[in-house]
Design an enzyme around this catalytic site. Structure first.
Site, mmCIF file in Angstrom:
data_model
loop_
_atom_site.group_PDB
_atom_site.id
_atom_site.type_symbol
_atom_site.label_atom_id
_atom_site.label_comp_id
_atom_site.label_asym_id
_atom_site.label_seq_id
_atom_site.Cartn_x
_atom_site.Cartn_y
_atom_site.Cartn_z
ATOM 1 C CD GLN A 191 -12.183 10.605 -32.221
ATOM 2 O OE1 GLN A 191 -12.199 10.232 -31.068
ATOM 3 N NE2 GLN A 191 -12.889 11.367 -32.680
ATOM 4 C CB ILE A 192 -11.188 4.646 -36.109
ATOM 5 C CG1 ILE A 192 -9.732 5.469 -36.704
ATOM 6 C CG2 ILE A 192 -11.631 3.845 -37.478
ATOM 7 C CD1 ILE A 192 -8.510 4.598 -36.988
ATOM 8 C CB THR A 244 -1.589 -10.291 -11.242
ATOM 9 O OG1 THR A 244 -1.305 -8.984 -11.592
ATOM 10 C CG2 THR A 244 -2.211 -10.895 -12.634
ATOM 11 C CB ALA A 254 6.484 0.159 -0.757
ATOM 12 N N GLY A 255 5.195 1.229 -3.879
ATOM 13 C CA GLY A 255 4.989 0.670 -5.280
ATOM 14 C C GLY A 255 6.470 0.925 -6.028
ATOM 15 C CD GLU A 270 5.699 -7.225 -14.811
ATOM 16 O OE1 GLU A 270 6.980 -7.385 -15.248
ATOM 17 O OE2 GLU A 270 4.810 -7.837 -15.099
ATOM 18 N NE ARG A 311 -20.409 3.875 -39.062
ATOM 19 C CZ ARG A 311 -21.889 3.864 -38.495
ATOM 20 N NH1 ARG A 311 -22.322 2.823 -39.104
ATOM 21 N NH2 ARG A 311 -22.308 4.808 -38.366
ATOM 22 N N PRO A 358 0.942 -1.227 -0.122
ATOM 23 C CG PRO A 358 -0.871 -1.524 1.554
ATOM 24 C CD PRO A 358 0.347 -2.198 0.864
ATOM 25 N N GLY A 369 -16.108 5.517 -33.719
ATOM 26 C CA GLY A 369 -17.077 6.544 -33.350
ATOM 27 C C GLY A 369 -17.863 6.054 -32.123
HETATM 28 C C1 FAD Z 1 -4.029 -4.249 -12.252
HETATM 29 C C2 FAD Z 1 -2.593 -4.222 -11.705
HETATM 30 C C3 FAD Z 1 -2.139 -5.460 -11.234
HETATM 31 C C4 FAD Z 1 -0.845 -5.505 -10.640
HETATM 32 N N1 FAD Z 1 -0.120 -6.553 -10.325
HETATM 33 C C5 FAD Z 1 1.051 -6.571 -9.539
HETATM 34 C C6 FAD Z 1 1.654 -8.019 -9.114
HETATM 35 O O1 FAD Z 1 1.185 -8.886 -9.631
HETATM 36 N N2 FAD Z 1 2.515 -7.641 -8.089
HETATM 37 C C7 FAD Z 1 3.201 -6.528 -7.746
HETATM 38 O O2 FAD Z 1 4.026 -6.465 -7.017
HETATM 39 N N3 FAD Z 1 2.520 -5.413 -8.049
HETATM 40 C C8 FAD Z 1 1.445 -5.393 -9.187
HETATM 41 N N4 FAD Z 1 1.006 -4.427 -9.395
HETATM 42 C C9 FAD Z 1 1.564 -2.907 -8.964
HETATM 43 C C10 FAD Z 1 2.141 -2.112 -9.911
HETATM 44 O O3 FAD Z 1 3.516 -2.512 -10.187
HETATM 45 C C11 FAD Z 1 2.199 -0.718 -9.152
HETATM 46 O O4 FAD Z 1 1.002 -0.112 -9.081
HETATM 47 C C12 FAD Z 1 3.192 0.410 -9.905
HETATM 48 O O5 FAD Z 1 4.508 -0.212 -9.621
HETATM 49 C C13 FAD Z 1 3.029 1.683 -9.273
HETATM 50 O O6 FAD Z 1 3.130 1.684 -7.862
HETATM 51 P P1 FAD Z 1 2.135 2.612 -7.054
HETATM 52 O O7 FAD Z 1 0.865 2.102 -7.804
HETATM 53 O O8 FAD Z 1 2.260 2.386 -5.633
HETATM 54 O O9 FAD Z 1 2.238 4.067 -7.313
HETATM 55 P P2 FAD Z 1 3.305 5.020 -6.835
HETATM 56 O O10 FAD Z 1 4.772 4.358 -6.926
HETATM 57 O O11 FAD Z 1 2.829 5.491 -5.443
HETATM 58 O O12 FAD Z 1 3.263 6.074 -7.898
HETATM 59 C C14 FAD Z 1 2.397 7.251 -8.097
HETATM 60 C C15 FAD Z 1 2.859 8.134 -9.096
HETATM 61 O O13 FAD Z 1 3.881 8.647 -8.864
HETATM 62 C C16 FAD Z 1 4.836 8.657 -9.656
HETATM 63 N N5 FAD Z 1 6.159 8.617 -9.158
HETATM 64 C C17 FAD Z 1 6.578 8.039 -7.981
HETATM 65 N N6 FAD Z 1 7.753 8.058 -7.540
HETATM 66 C C18 FAD Z 1 8.312 9.082 -8.492
HETATM 67 C C19 FAD Z 1 9.683 9.689 -8.650
HETATM 68 N N7 FAD Z 1 10.631 9.512 -8.214
HETATM 69 N N8 FAD Z 1 9.852 10.527 -9.701
HETATM 70 C C20 FAD Z 1 8.675 10.871 -10.446
HETATM 71 N N9 FAD Z 1 7.269 10.269 -10.573
HETATM 72 C C21 FAD Z 1 7.299 9.185 -9.530
HETATM 73 C C22 FAD Z 1 4.654 7.438 -10.350
HETATM 74 O O14 FAD Z 1 5.328 7.137 -11.605
HETATM 75 C C23 FAD Z 1 2.900 7.459 -10.417
HETATM 76 O O15 FAD Z 1 2.747 8.046 -11.630
HETATM 77 C C24 FAD Z 1 -0.179 -4.285 -10.122
HETATM 78 C C25 FAD Z 1 -0.950 -2.940 -10.544
HETATM 79 C C26 FAD Z 1 -2.189 -3.208 -11.054
HETATM 80 C C27 FAD Z 1 -2.838 -1.726 -11.441
#
Ligand code: FAD
Length: 388
Positions: free
Chosen positions: A340-341, A159, A131-132, A367, A272, A129, A343
């Site tokens: 868009q194509i 996933t 750490a992405g 990813e 079309r 939540p 419509g």
């Molecule tokens: C449908 C789906 C399936 C997924 N499946 C998996 C899975 O199987 N396993 C898994 O581990 N994860 C999975 N993910 C997670 C996915 O990899 C993360 O959502 C992604 O890495 C982004 O992390 P976050 O959502 O926490 O966004 P955040 O890291 O919070 O980023 C929010 C925004 O800030 C930007 N940002 C952050 N840091 C910076 C920076 N230093 N400079 C500029 N911009 C920045 C980001 O680019 C983004 O636009 C999945 C996500 C989705 C939506």
């Protein structure tokens, strides 16, 4: 380079997967999408074709191919549907690959045959939540107590983590702190159904509606010490490797979606009628189609190049990031143009391009977001400020 890479065997694979996508996926996928149901019968079909085992050796139940073969299969599937493609991508490149790359001989023999057959799906749980993109911010912990890892924390958006056939979830967790105060992250296999492993109800998503995505929680989840993948503290390096490869696969998937948008739009534009002629006979529509082809083609070259470097054992991090960034962004553009194509019909869910439009956006997020790809490329170019 492309013709050299596509030997007879790979062309045959492309043709088999294309037929499967058209004959098995296309007729049923919009109902799954509408109902948000997981397409077990399609997973079984892909298993029978050997797609889950594509990049793994036969001794572990694999098909004896390579990562490029997986990418070609993903492109063909995503040309018709991305939920099915991401199910395959996540199962192979995120679920089974860590076991193959970093597992002990015993772990490989225990898990890979069923993962390769598609009888069982694997998931890779890195995102949390809070750490992405900044995966180093992982808070989930694993403590070694009496020969068992005791895991606590949570993961987001995972996933393939809650299907009836999910067999294992590979989880990254903090297992210690170095003398310099840096978190030591390790990867640990949690078998599905382990007590304390909570799988939340599936998310309501904008796209990929027929794929399986859940939040996970770990409340004193206990697994044997031997479930560690590789060496303690190597988790960070392991997932960087897995994500570098995975970006080539997501690029291939994105190219498939971009190509699918072109396929659908071409046939629509040629049939079309408006103002007494086909809409494609207007140069503005014809040029949109030409540009869609340019985008799909150049993105395909980018992922072929990254895969080629990877298979040759050359550095491929920058090329994988370029392929992922470019392919995901052109997929979004092609999806927008395809709608868009078409419509008003392009806004109706019964048309494949509407599904492709909804599925395209996440390609710029999963990813590694587009921003993360740009950071990786800038860092590889030597831009020191991009290291932060
Ligand atoms: C449908 C789906 C399936 C997924 N499946 C998996 C899975 O199987 N396993 C898994 O581990 N994860 C999975 N993910 C997670 C996915 O990899 C993360 O959502 C992604 O890495 C982004 O992390 P976050 O959502 O926490 O966004 P955040 O890291 O919070 O980023 C929010 C925004 O800030 C930007 N940002 C952050 N840091 C910076 C920076 N230093 N400079 C500029 N911009 C920045 C980001 O680019 C983004 O636009 C999945 C996500 C989705 C939506």
């Amino acid at each position: 380079m492309i013709n050299g890479m596509l030997n007879d065997e790979l062309r045959a694979l492309q043709s088999v997967v294309r037929d499967f996508a058209n004959d098995a996926i296309a007729p049923v996928i919009s109902q799954h999408y509408e109902d948000c149901t997981f397409p077990y019968e399609l997973v079984k079909g892909m298993g029978e074709l050997g797609l889950f085992g594509l990049p793994f050796p036969e001794e572990y139940g694999g098909s004896g191919g390579d990562y490029f073969a997986l990418c070609l299969a993903l492109e063909e599937i995503a040309r018709v549907d991305s939920s099915v493609a991401i199910t395959l991508e996540a199962a192979v490149s995120l679920g089974a690959m860590p076991v193959y790359r970093f597992g002990t001989e015993e772990q490989k023999r225990q898990w890979l045959p069923r993962l390769c057959s598609g009888e069982m799906l694997g998931a890779f749980a890195l995102t949390e939540p809070e750490a992405g993109s900044d995966a180093g911010g992982t808070k989930t912990t694993a403590r070694l107590v009496d020969g068992e890892w005791v895991i606590n924390g949570s993961k987001s958006f995972i996933t393939n983590s809650g299907t009836d056939i999910t067999g294992l979830i590979t989880v990254t967790a903090v297992t210690g702190v170095s003398d310099a105060g840096k978190k030591e992250i390790s990867t640990i296999i949690i078998p599905a159904g382990t007590p304390g492993l909570g799988v939340a109800p599936k998310y309501s998503k904008v796209g990929w509606n027929a794929s399986d995505t859940h939040e996970l929680s770990f409340a004193d989840v206990r697994v044997p010490e031997a479930n560690l993948l590789g060496v303690p503290g190597q988790g960070y390096a392991q997932f960087l490797r897995i994500l570098d490869e995975g970006r080539i696969a997501i690029a291939a998937l994105s190219v498939g979606l971009a190509q699918g948008c072109l396929d659908e739009s071409l046939s629509y534009a040629n049939t079309r009628m408006a103002f007494g002629r086909t809409i494609g006979s207007n140069q503005s529509i014809a040029f949109k189609l030409a540009d869609m082809e340019v985008r799909a083609h150049t993105a395909r070259l980018a992922y072929y190049d990254a895969a080629d470097r990877m298979l040759r054992g050359e550095p491929f991090k920058r090329q994988a990031a370029i392929a992922k960034l470019h392919a995901s962004e052109i997929a979004v553009t092609n999806a927008r143009e395809a709608t868009q194509i078409h419509g008003g019909y392009g806004f109706m869910n019964e048309y494949p391009v509407a599904r492709m439009w909804r599925d395209s956006k996440v390609l710029e997020i999963g990813e590694g977001t587009s921003e993360v790809q740009r950071m990786l490329i800038a860092r590889d170019l030597g831009v020191t400020s991009a290291l932060q």
